[in-house]
Design an enzyme around this catalytic site. Sequence first.
Site, PDB file in Angstrom:
ATOM      1  N   MET A  93       0.807  -1.216   0.000  1.00 54.70           N
ATOM      2  CA  MET A  93       0.000   0.000   0.000  1.00 54.70           C
ATOM      3  C   MET A  93       0.845   1.275   0.000  1.00 54.70           C
ATOM      4  O   MET A  93       0.312   2.375   0.084  1.00 54.70           O
ATOM      5  CB  MET A  93      -0.959  -0.013   1.191  1.00 54.70           C
ATOM      6  CG  MET A  93      -2.052  -1.050   1.068  1.00 54.70           C
ATOM      7  SD  MET A  93      -3.231  -0.623  -0.233  1.00 54.70           S
ATOM      8  CE  MET A  93      -4.305  -2.062  -0.176  1.00 54.70           C
ATOM      9  N   HIS A 120      -5.346  -1.929   7.009  1.00 59.36           N
ATOM     10  CA  HIS A 120      -3.895  -2.166   7.038  1.00 59.36           C
ATOM     11  C   HIS A 120      -3.136  -0.976   7.645  1.00 59.36           C
ATOM     12  O   HIS A 120      -3.594   0.164   7.595  1.00 59.36           O
ATOM     13  CB  HIS A 120      -3.374  -2.407   5.613  1.00 59.36           C
ATOM     14  CG  HIS A 120      -3.553  -1.221   4.715  1.00 59.36           C
ATOM     15  ND1 HIS A 120      -4.712  -0.965   4.039  1.00 59.36           N
ATOM     16  CD2 HIS A 120      -2.716  -0.178   4.413  1.00 59.36           C
ATOM     17  CE1 HIS A 120      -4.588   0.155   3.351  1.00 59.36           C
ATOM     18  NE2 HIS A 120      -3.385   0.657   3.567  1.00 59.36           N
ATOM     19  N   SER A 170      -7.956   4.308  15.801  1.00 61.04           N
ATOM     20  CA  SER A 170      -7.388   3.979  17.102  1.00 61.04           C
ATOM     21  C   SER A 170      -7.678   5.117  18.081  1.00 61.04           C
ATOM     22  O   SER A 170      -7.968   6.242  17.667  1.00 61.04           O
ATOM     23  CB  SER A 170      -5.876   3.829  16.921  1.00 61.04           C
ATOM     24  OG  SER A 170      -5.199   3.854  18.153  1.00 61.04           O
ATOM     25  N   TYR A 183       2.379   7.496  13.615  1.00 62.88           N
ATOM     26  CA  TYR A 183       1.163   6.678  13.521  1.00 62.88           C
ATOM     27  C   TYR A 183      -0.060   7.505  13.888  1.00 62.88           C
ATOM     28  O   TYR A 183      -1.079   7.489  13.191  1.00 62.88           O
ATOM     29  CB  TYR A 183       1.333   5.478  14.467  1.00 62.88           C
ATOM     30  CG  TYR A 183       0.109   4.629  14.714  1.00 62.88           C
ATOM     31  CD1 TYR A 183      -0.245   3.620  13.817  1.00 62.88           C
ATOM     32  CD2 TYR A 183      -0.675   4.795  15.859  1.00 62.88           C
ATOM     33  CE1 TYR A 183      -1.359   2.820  14.065  1.00 62.88           C
ATOM     34  CE2 TYR A 183      -1.777   4.011  16.104  1.00 62.88           C
ATOM     35  CZ  TYR A 183      -2.119   3.013  15.206  1.00 62.88           C
ATOM     36  OH  TYR A 183      -3.218   2.223  15.450  1.00 62.88           O
ATOM     37  N   SER A 184       0.056   8.233  14.998  1.00 56.22           N
ATOM     38  CA  SER A 184      -1.044   9.060  15.462  1.00 56.22           C
ATOM     39  C   SER A 184      -1.460  10.081  14.401  1.00 56.22           C
ATOM     40  O   SER A 184      -2.655  10.289  14.148  1.00 56.22           O
ATOM     41  CB  SER A 184      -0.622   9.768  16.754  1.00 56.22           C
ATOM     42  OG  SER A 184      -1.681  10.503  17.288  1.00 56.22           O
ATOM     43  N   ALA A 185      -0.463  10.666  13.753  1.00 54.22           N
ATOM     44  CA  ALA A 185      -0.749  11.662  12.707  1.00 54.22           C
ATOM     45  C   ALA A 185      -1.572  11.040  11.584  1.00 54.22           C
ATOM     46  O   ALA A 185      -2.528  11.644  11.087  1.00 54.22           O
ATOM     47  CB  ALA A 185       0.566  12.213  12.152  1.00 54.22           C
ATOM     48  N   ILE A 218      -5.512  -3.973  21.397  1.00 55.61           N
ATOM     49  CA  ILE A 218      -6.063  -5.270  20.979  1.00 55.61           C
ATOM     50  C   ILE A 218      -4.922  -6.289  20.964  1.00 55.61           C
ATOM     51  O   ILE A 218      -3.801  -5.954  20.562  1.00 55.61           O
ATOM     52  CB  ILE A 218      -6.687  -5.166  19.566  1.00 55.61           C
ATOM     53  CG1 ILE A 218      -7.652  -3.966  19.454  1.00 55.61           C
ATOM     54  CG2 ILE A 218      -7.392  -6.472  19.180  1.00 55.61           C
ATOM     55  CD1 ILE A 218      -8.840  -4.005  20.344  1.00 55.61           C
TER      56      ILE A 218
HETATM   57  N1  LIG Z   1      -3.760  -4.068  17.728  1.00 55.62           N
HETATM   58  C1  LIG Z   1      -4.014  -2.955  18.387  1.00 55.62           C
HETATM   59  O1  LIG Z   1      -3.741  -2.829  19.582  1.00 55.62           O
HETATM   60  C2  LIG Z   1      -4.710  -1.812  17.694  1.00 55.62           C
HETATM   61  C3  LIG Z   1      -5.113  -0.711  18.477  1.00 55.62           C
HETATM   62  C4  LIG Z   1      -5.751   0.351  17.851  1.00 55.62           C
HETATM   63  C5  LIG Z   1      -5.978   0.309  16.486  1.00 55.62           C
HETATM   64  N2  LIG Z   1      -5.563  -0.761  15.751  1.00 55.62           N
HETATM   65  C6  LIG Z   1      -5.775  -0.747  14.303  1.00 55.62           C
HETATM   66  O2  LIG Z   1      -6.299  -1.976  13.851  1.00 55.62           O
HETATM   67  C7  LIG Z   1      -5.829  -2.245  12.539  1.00 55.62           C
HETATM   68  C8  LIG Z   1      -5.220  -3.625  12.468  1.00 55.62           C
HETATM   69  O3  LIG Z   1      -4.189  -3.731  13.435  1.00 55.62           O
HETATM   70  P1  LIG Z   1      -3.501  -5.126  13.779  1.00 55.62           P
HETATM   71  O4  LIG Z   1      -2.995  -5.038  15.156  1.00 55.62           O
HETATM   72  O5  LIG Z   1      -4.400  -6.230  13.395  1.00 55.62           O
HETATM   73  O6  LIG Z   1      -2.241  -5.056  12.791  1.00 55.62           O
HETATM   74  P2  LIG Z   1      -1.309  -6.219  12.200  1.00 55.62           P
HETATM   75  O7  LIG Z   1      -1.629  -7.548  12.789  1.00 55.62           O
HETATM   76  O8  LIG Z   1       0.077  -5.714  12.292  1.00 55.62           O
HETATM   77  O9  LIG Z   1      -1.762  -6.264  10.673  1.00 55.62           O
HETATM   78  C9  LIG Z   1      -1.361  -5.300   9.761  1.00 55.62           C
HETATM   79  C10 LIG Z   1      -1.742  -5.766   8.379  1.00 55.62           C
HETATM   80  O10 LIG Z   1      -1.318  -4.805   7.422  1.00 55.62           O
HETATM   81  C11 LIG Z   1      -0.499  -5.443   6.458  1.00 55.62           C
HETATM   82  N3  LIG Z   1       0.533  -4.515   5.992  1.00 55.62           N
HETATM   83  C12 LIG Z   1       1.636  -4.086   6.643  1.00 55.62           C
HETATM   84  N4  LIG Z   1       2.356  -3.259   5.867  1.00 55.62           N
HETATM   85  C13 LIG Z   1       1.704  -3.184   4.676  1.00 55.62           C
HETATM   86  C14 LIG Z   1       1.972  -2.524   3.447  1.00 55.62           C
HETATM   87  N5  LIG Z   1       3.066  -1.762   3.284  1.00 55.62           N
HETATM   88  N6  LIG Z   1       1.089  -2.665   2.428  1.00 55.62           N
HETATM   89  C15 LIG Z   1      -0.010  -3.446   2.583  1.00 55.62           C
HETATM   90  N7  LIG Z   1      -0.317  -4.093   3.720  1.00 55.62           N
HETATM   91  C16 LIG Z   1       0.539  -3.969   4.757  1.00 55.62           C
HETATM   92  C17 LIG Z   1       0.096  -6.650   7.167  1.00 55.62           C
HETATM   93  O11 LIG Z   1       0.428  -7.691   6.275  1.00 55.62           O
HETATM   94  P3  LIG Z   1       1.841  -7.798   5.489  1.00 55.62           P
HETATM   95  O12 LIG Z   1       2.915  -7.576   6.479  1.00 55.62           O
HETATM   96  O13 LIG Z   1       1.773  -9.184   4.926  1.00 55.62           O
HETATM   97  O14 LIG Z   1       1.778  -6.768   4.416  1.00 55.62           O
HETATM   98  C18 LIG Z   1      -1.089  -7.092   8.012  1.00 55.62           C
HETATM   99  O15 LIG Z   1      -1.980  -7.861   7.260  1.00 55.62           O
HETATM  100  C19 LIG Z   1      -4.854  -1.106  12.196  1.00 55.62           C
HETATM  101  O16 LIG Z   1      -5.514  -0.113  11.446  1.00 55.62           O
HETATM  102  C20 LIG Z   1      -4.481  -0.569  13.559  1.00 55.62           C
HETATM  103  O17 LIG Z   1      -4.093   0.801  13.508  1.00 55.62           O
HETATM  104  C21 LIG Z   1      -4.932  -1.817  16.327  1.00 55.62           C
END
Ligand SMILES: NC(=O)c1ccc[n+]([C@@H]2O[C@H](COP(=O)([O-])OP(=O)(O)OC[C@H]3O[C@@H](n4cnc5c(N)ncnc54)[C@H](OP(=O)(O)O)[C@@H]3O)[C@@H](O)[C@H]2O)c1
Length: 292
Positions: A93, A120, A170, A183-185, A218
């Site tokens: 992306m 993502h 988030s 990230y926050s930005a 999460i």
């Molecule tokens: N977990 C938390 O505590 C938390 C808290 C608040 C908000 N969120 C939000 O929830 C969402 C999901 O978070 P998560 O914890 O599930 O994250 P995650 O497990 O790290 O998943 C991130 C996903 O994005 C993909 N990705 C990474 N770099 C990429 C790139 N350059 N192009 C395309 N895809 C890419 C990764 O796959 P690849 O590496 O294979 O590309 C993976 O599928 C995010 O928007 C995050 O900000 C999470």
Amino acid sequence: MDLLQKILVPLIGLILAFWFYSGKEDFKPEMLKGKHVIVTGASSGIGEQMAYHLAHMGSHILITARTESRLQKVVARCLEMGAASAMYINGSMEDMMFAQSVVKKALELWGNLDMLILNHIGTSDFHYFDRDIAHVQKLLDINFLSYVAMTTAALPMLKNSGGSIVVVSSMAGKVGFPFVAPYSATKFALDGFFSSLRQEFVMRNTNISITLCILGLINTENAMKAVSEVYASSAAPKEECALEIIKGGALRQREVYYKYTPTKIPLLIRDWAPDLLDYFIRLKYNVGKQED
Ligand SMILES: NC(=O)c1ccc[n+]([C@@H]2O[C@H](COP(=O)([O-])OP(=O)(O)OC[C@H]3O[C@@H](n4cnc5c(N)ncnc54)[C@H](OP(=O)(O)O)[C@@H]3O)[C@@H](O)[C@H]2O)c1
Ligand SMILES: *[C@@H]1O[C@H](CO)[C@@H](O)[C@H](O)[C@H]1NC(C)=O
Ligand SMILES: *[C@@H]1O[C@H](CO)[C@@H](O)[C@H](O)[C@H]1NC(C)=O
């Protein structure tokens, strides 16, 4: 935060009562049956769990991320779980052409799109801002600009279907948390862009809903790895989180808060006592282990 929650319990009661009696439609899994859904960042974490929920509900699913091997596994499992169909497309992306090509693929496959789930994020470290401007720019491309590119490409299909855009954000997209400035930005940017777009949709009678999801911590593998030593807060389950996001999108809600109380209450305090909220947030950081 515990103390704040105790003080504000009656207030929560009022909010919940209001929410309960406002007569909103209930969620039914059949709402997603046969629907065409794109989920980004679905090779791991919350995105992967959303794919499984959608599979269980009988949706047509197109997932994307960079790592092809993981996407193949998720697709296989989605088919086992009852997805009407499941496909993947891998790429980064960082590249807006790729972002648009994901939507193009849905057009070729289905000619139709009901829900675009933008989830993502690019990898970012959890420490003091290190003055790396290139990283900020890269993260803005991945976490923000690609969301805009995909939305723009998907508008014709979403207009046709009266569809939904679901944007995963988030707490760090509503209030400042230390160690995540870039990230926050990107998350604040999403709020600005999509809240503005929502207004325009209403003004122009465009029947597309926009749901912004405000998540607390999460328990995904990557999040736990990043923050566990420094940030002391309990993490909510990714499976339930994924389901709440899908529900909010299907019900065309403006925003989803998960978990509800630990995200909603601090944000109520934010506008009245921002310094107090900042203080409570800093209390959760074990900075002894961090180096400048
Ligand atoms: N977990 C938390 O505590 C938390 C808290 C608040 C908000 N969120 C939000 O929830 C969402 C999901 O978070 P998560 O914890 O599930 O994250 P995650 O497990 O790290 O998943 C991130 C996903 O994005 C993909 N990705 C990474 N770099 C990429 C790139 N350059 N192009 C395309 N895809 C890419 C990764 O796959 P690849 O590496 O294979 O590309 C993976 O599928 C995010 O928007 C995050 O900000 C999470
Ligand atoms: C997509 O997957 C292929 C095969 O695993 C890999 O070679 C390629 O680098 C991936 N694309 C991106 C942008 O990560
Ligand atoms: C907007 O789309 C939704 C879902 O497709 C549909 O239920 C609703 O009736 C539509 N509203 C209008 C005003 O067309």
